[in-house]
Design an enzyme around this catalytic site. Structure first.
Site, PDB file in Angstrom:
ATOM      1  N   LYS A  25      62.757  28.725 107.487  1.00 36.59           N
ATOM      2  CA  LYS A  25      61.527  29.509 107.694  1.00 36.59           C
ATOM      3  C   LYS A  25      61.840  30.931 108.158  1.00 36.59           C
ATOM      4  O   LYS A  25      61.217  31.883 107.713  1.00 36.59           O
ATOM      5  CB  LYS A  25      60.621  28.847 108.743  1.00 36.59           C
ATOM      6  CG  LYS A  25      60.064  27.492 108.347  1.00 36.59           C
ATOM      7  CD  LYS A  25      58.940  27.059 109.259  1.00 36.59           C
ATOM      8  CE  LYS A  25      59.302  26.966 110.725  1.00 36.59           C
ATOM      9  NZ  LYS A  25      60.304  25.968 111.074  1.00 36.59           N
ATOM     10  N   ARG A 101      51.682  23.486 114.745  1.00 38.16           N
ATOM     11  CA  ARG A 101      52.733  22.469 114.731  1.00 38.16           C
ATOM     12  C   ARG A 101      52.190  21.090 115.051  1.00 38.16           C
ATOM     13  O   ARG A 101      52.949  20.121 115.036  1.00 38.16           O
ATOM     14  CB  ARG A 101      53.777  22.819 115.785  1.00 38.16           C
ATOM     15  CG  ARG A 101      55.056  23.484 115.266  1.00 38.16           C
ATOM     16  CD  ARG A 101      55.875  23.803 116.486  1.00 38.16           C
ATOM     17  NE  ARG A 101      57.270  23.997 116.283  1.00 38.16           N
ATOM     18  CZ  ARG A 101      57.864  25.190 116.258  1.00 38.16           C
ATOM     19  NH1 ARG A 101      57.158  26.275 116.326  1.00 38.16           N
ATOM     20  NH2 ARG A 101      59.170  25.263 116.168  1.00 38.16           N
ATOM     21  N   ARG A 140      74.025  28.678 113.611  1.00 40.28           N
ATOM     22  CA  ARG A 140      73.031  29.753 113.613  1.00 40.28           C
ATOM     23  C   ARG A 140      73.148  30.649 114.852  1.00 40.28           C
ATOM     24  O   ARG A 140      73.389  30.166 115.952  1.00 40.28           O
ATOM     25  CB  ARG A 140      71.653  29.094 113.577  1.00 40.28           C
ATOM     26  CG  ARG A 140      70.532  30.008 113.296  1.00 40.28           C
ATOM     27  CD  ARG A 140      69.349  29.256 112.782  1.00 40.28           C
ATOM     28  NE  ARG A 140      68.581  28.585 113.819  1.00 40.28           N
ATOM     29  CZ  ARG A 140      67.401  28.011 113.600  1.00 40.28           C
ATOM     30  NH1 ARG A 140      66.887  28.008 112.405  1.00 40.28           N
ATOM     31  NH2 ARG A 140      66.759  27.419 114.575  1.00 40.28           N
ATOM     32  N   ARG A 169      71.297  30.078 119.973  1.00 42.50           N
ATOM     33  CA  ARG A 169      70.037  29.764 120.642  1.00 42.50           C
ATOM     34  C   ARG A 169      70.220  28.499 121.453  1.00 42.50           C
ATOM     35  O   ARG A 169      70.835  27.546 121.004  1.00 42.50           O
ATOM     36  CB  ARG A 169      68.936  29.558 119.599  1.00 42.50           C
ATOM     37  CG  ARG A 169      68.255  30.844 119.239  1.00 42.50           C
ATOM     38  CD  ARG A 169      67.294  30.679 118.095  1.00 42.50           C
ATOM     39  NE  ARG A 169      66.421  29.530 118.211  1.00 42.50           N
ATOM     40  CZ  ARG A 169      65.384  29.313 117.414  1.00 42.50           C
ATOM     41  NH1 ARG A 169      65.103  30.180 116.459  1.00 42.50           N
ATOM     42  NH2 ARG A 169      64.643  28.252 117.540  1.00 42.50           N
ATOM     43  N   ARG A 180      64.309  17.782 117.870  1.00 41.68           N
ATOM     44  CA  ARG A 180      63.281  18.613 117.239  1.00 41.68           C
ATOM     45  C   ARG A 180      62.894  18.046 115.875  1.00 41.68           C
ATOM     46  O   ARG A 180      61.737  18.101 115.472  1.00 41.68           O
ATOM     47  CB  ARG A 180      63.770  20.059 117.102  1.00 41.68           C
ATOM     48  CG  ARG A 180      63.992  20.729 118.446  1.00 41.68           C
ATOM     49  CD  ARG A 180      64.568  22.108 118.295  1.00 41.68           C
ATOM     50  NE  ARG A 180      63.585  23.075 117.827  1.00 41.68           N
ATOM     51  CZ  ARG A 180      63.871  24.202 117.206  1.00 41.68           C
ATOM     52  NH1 ARG A 180      65.114  24.514 116.959  1.00 41.68           N
ATOM     53  NH2 ARG A 180      62.921  25.019 116.827  1.00 41.68           N
TER      54      ARG A 180
HETATM   55  P1  AMP Z   1      60.592  28.372 116.944  1.00 37.32           P
HETATM   56  O1  AMP Z   1      61.220  29.707 117.151  1.00 37.32           O
HETATM   57  O2  AMP Z   1      59.356  28.444 116.082  1.00 37.32           O
HETATM   58  O3  AMP Z   1      61.555  27.330 116.470  1.00 37.32           O
HETATM   59  O4  AMP Z   1      60.064  27.880 118.392  1.00 37.32           O
HETATM   60  C1  AMP Z   1      60.953  27.698 119.475  1.00 37.32           C
HETATM   61  C2  AMP Z   1      60.321  26.773 120.493  1.00 37.32           C
HETATM   62  O5  AMP Z   1      59.081  27.332 120.963  1.00 37.32           O
HETATM   63  C3  AMP Z   1      59.945  25.387 119.982  1.00 37.32           C
HETATM   64  O6  AMP Z   1      61.021  24.479 120.023  1.00 37.32           O
HETATM   65  C4  AMP Z   1      58.856  24.982 120.967  1.00 37.32           C
HETATM   66  O7  AMP Z   1      59.404  24.586 122.211  1.00 37.32           O
HETATM   67  C5  AMP Z   1      58.120  26.295 121.182  1.00 37.32           C
HETATM   68  N1  AMP Z   1      57.016  26.478 120.221  1.00 37.32           N
HETATM   69  C6  AMP Z   1      56.921  27.460 119.267  1.00 37.32           C
HETATM   70  N2  AMP Z   1      55.794  27.329 118.576  1.00 37.32           N
HETATM   71  C7  AMP Z   1      55.149  26.254 119.072  1.00 37.32           C
HETATM   72  C8  AMP Z   1      53.939  25.578 118.761  1.00 37.32           C
HETATM   73  N3  AMP Z   1      53.157  25.991 117.764  1.00 37.32           N
HETATM   74  N4  AMP Z   1      53.595  24.487 119.502  1.00 37.32           N
HETATM   75  C9  AMP Z   1      54.371  24.058 120.507  1.00 37.32           C
HETATM   76  N5  AMP Z   1      55.536  24.622 120.858  1.00 37.32           N
HETATM   77  C10 AMP Z   1      55.930  25.709 120.149  1.00 37.32           C
END
Ligand code: AMP
Length: 227
Positions: A25, A101, A140, A169, A180
């Protein structure tokens, strides 16, 4: 790729990128940012920003993000509501990355701004094998200054966008990645059914980024969105 029949009267205003962690993504979002007139709306970036600024929300979500667990719907929905309305008033396409999500978030999004998303939102689901995901995520790196993400094949010493330091990260360790993926299957995958009847197109994410980008170009043309 699944087919999609376009309603000529609808102007698509927002596109959700749906896909497991590591589905590509971030890479795809960057391609779309570089090639289309879009606003990148990433809840992960918004949360990392809150953590960096040590706000109340940032302190609250820091340990959750570190463990790979999802932040509660209420917190996320509030962040989305306060950041999305401005983007909705502009002309640019909004690229929703990492939101919604959960089903609760998808339903909340459909009610924002008088229910406009029910007609102007489209969803691209990037399908990818779990083993491909784990292999990809292991190497990554993310830029500690601008947040750009790079894969293991990029072999970079520093960020090519801003020269910032590249770090792993905290949520990219293998056990956390597996958490995840499990959480994605339980909580996020049901969104595929939620949107399936009229707003969803599926694209394979197992291929090279350039091929995925090509498929998404075709989907965008189907949505009536041009470069
Ligand atoms: P991402 O960069 O989109 O992978 O998000 C990193 C982390 O932020 C995720 O593992 C969640 O802990 C939190 N997070 C991001 N977006 C959401 C969402 N829509 N709902 C819940 N947690 C989120």
């Amino acid at each position: 790729m699944t087919s999609y029949s376009r309603d000529e009267d609808v102007v698509v205003k927002a596109v959700v990128l749906l896909g497991a962690p590591g589905a590509g993504k971030g890479t795809l979002a960057q391609y779309l940012l570089d090639n289309y007139k879009v606003i990148h709306f990433s809840t992960g970036n918004l949360l990392r920003n809150e953590i960096k600024r040590e706000t109340d929300v940032g302190l609250l979500v820091k340990s959750l993000i570190g463990s790979g667990a999802l932040v509660g719907d209420d917190i996320i929905n509030e962040i989305v509501a306060s950041n999305l309305s401005e983007s909705l008033s502009g002309d640019e396409l909004i690229l929703l990355d990492g939101y919604p999500r959960t089903l609760a978030q998808a339903k909340y999004l459909d009610e924002i701004s008088g229910g406009i998303m029910k007609s102007v939102l489209r969803v691209i689901e990037i399908d990818v094998d779990p083993d491909v995901v784990v292999a990809r995520i292991a190497g990554r790196k993310v830029c500690s200054s601008c947040g750009a993400t790079f894969g293991v094949l990029d072999r970079l010493d520093c960020c090519v966008r801003c020269g910032g330091e590249l770090i792993s990260r905290v949520d990219d360790e293998e056990s956390i990645v597996r958490n995840r993926l499990k959480e994605y299957a339980e909580l996020t995958l049901p969104l595929s059914d939620y949107y399936a009847s009229d707003r969803l197109v599926k694209v394979s994410g197992n291929d090279a980024p350039v091929d995925v980008a090509c498929s998404v170009d075709a989907v965008f043309r189907g949505f009536g969105i041009s470069k």
